[in-house]
Design an enzyme around this catalytic site. Structure first.
Site, PDB file in Angstrom:
ATOM      1  N   SER A  40       0.260   3.441  -3.338  1.00  0.00           N
ATOM      2  CA  SER A  40      -0.495   2.609  -2.393  1.00  0.00           C
ATOM      3  C   SER A  40      -1.325   3.389  -1.379  1.00  0.00           C
ATOM      4  CB  SER A  40       0.446   1.665  -1.644  1.00  0.00           C
ATOM      5  OG  SER A  40       1.228   2.371  -0.712  1.00  0.00           O
ATOM      6  N   LYS A  78       1.825   3.105   5.548  1.00  0.00           N
ATOM      7  CA  LYS A  78       0.504   2.449   5.542  1.00  0.00           C
ATOM      8  C   LYS A  78      -0.318   2.956   6.723  1.00  0.00           C
ATOM      9  CE  LYS A  78       1.795  -0.350   2.207  1.00  0.00           C
ATOM     10  NZ  LYS A  78       1.622   0.114   0.881  1.00  0.00           N
TER      11      LYS A  78
END
Length: 175
Positions: A40, A78
């Site tokens: 990701s 993230k």
């Protein structure tokens, strides 16, 4: 002679105990190593990259964080896009925060891999609630982030990425 050996042994045990306590305190309250899992955050991080997070931090836009993902056992890594009160808009692969456009150089490599008429990131608009953060993965097409799980609680942040270790191959050169 026996007294000297006992004193030496006690000195070593005391030193090891202090070292163990220091390691525990540092890992628990200051810094901690983390291994990245998944794709990701590519190309910024690859799976199995190692990073060190700081548990004492002030968050800002575009900081990389590790947080407890809601309903998951694993922590996520993230990028912070929206802070509390921000209005975040993605339109035609252009990011706007509170009306100001920001260039996202960290997703450029992923943009180059798609067809010209495709979008890397679907359009959205969100206002970040107080006490929450809006986070996105750099690999937008393969990231479970605030677009799916919603904004995350600021309290769920484990730490801010301080630096990364570069993996080495068996003969000592960076991979």
């Amino acid at each position: 002679m026996k007294k000297e050996t006992s004193a030496e042994l006690f000195s070593w045990i005391k030193s090891l105990a202090i070292a163990c306590i220091l390691v525990f305190v540092i890992r628990q309250f200051l810094f901690s190593p983390v291994i990245v899992s998944g794709q990701s955050m590519e190309p910024t991080f690859a799976s199995e990259n190692r990073v060190v997070i700081s548990k004492i931090h002030k968050l800002d836009h575009f900081d990389l964080i590790v947080f407890h993902a809601p309903g998951e056992k694993e922590d996520y890594i993230k990028r912070v896009i929206g802070l509390p009160g921000d209005k975040v808009v993605m339109e035609d692969d252009k990011l706007f925060i509170n009306g100001k456009e920001y260039e996202e150089k960290y997703v450029q490599a992923n943009k180059e891999r798609i067809f010209k008429d495709q979008k890397l990131t679907e359009d959205f608009e969100v206002t970040v609630p107080e006490g929450q953060l809006f986070v996105l993965g750099d690999n937008r097409r393969h990231s479970t982030d605030s677009r799916m799980i919603g904004c995350i609680d600021e309290d769920s942040v484990v730490g801010k990425v301080g630096f990364r270790f570069y993996p080495f191959n068996s003969i000592g050169f960076p991979k």
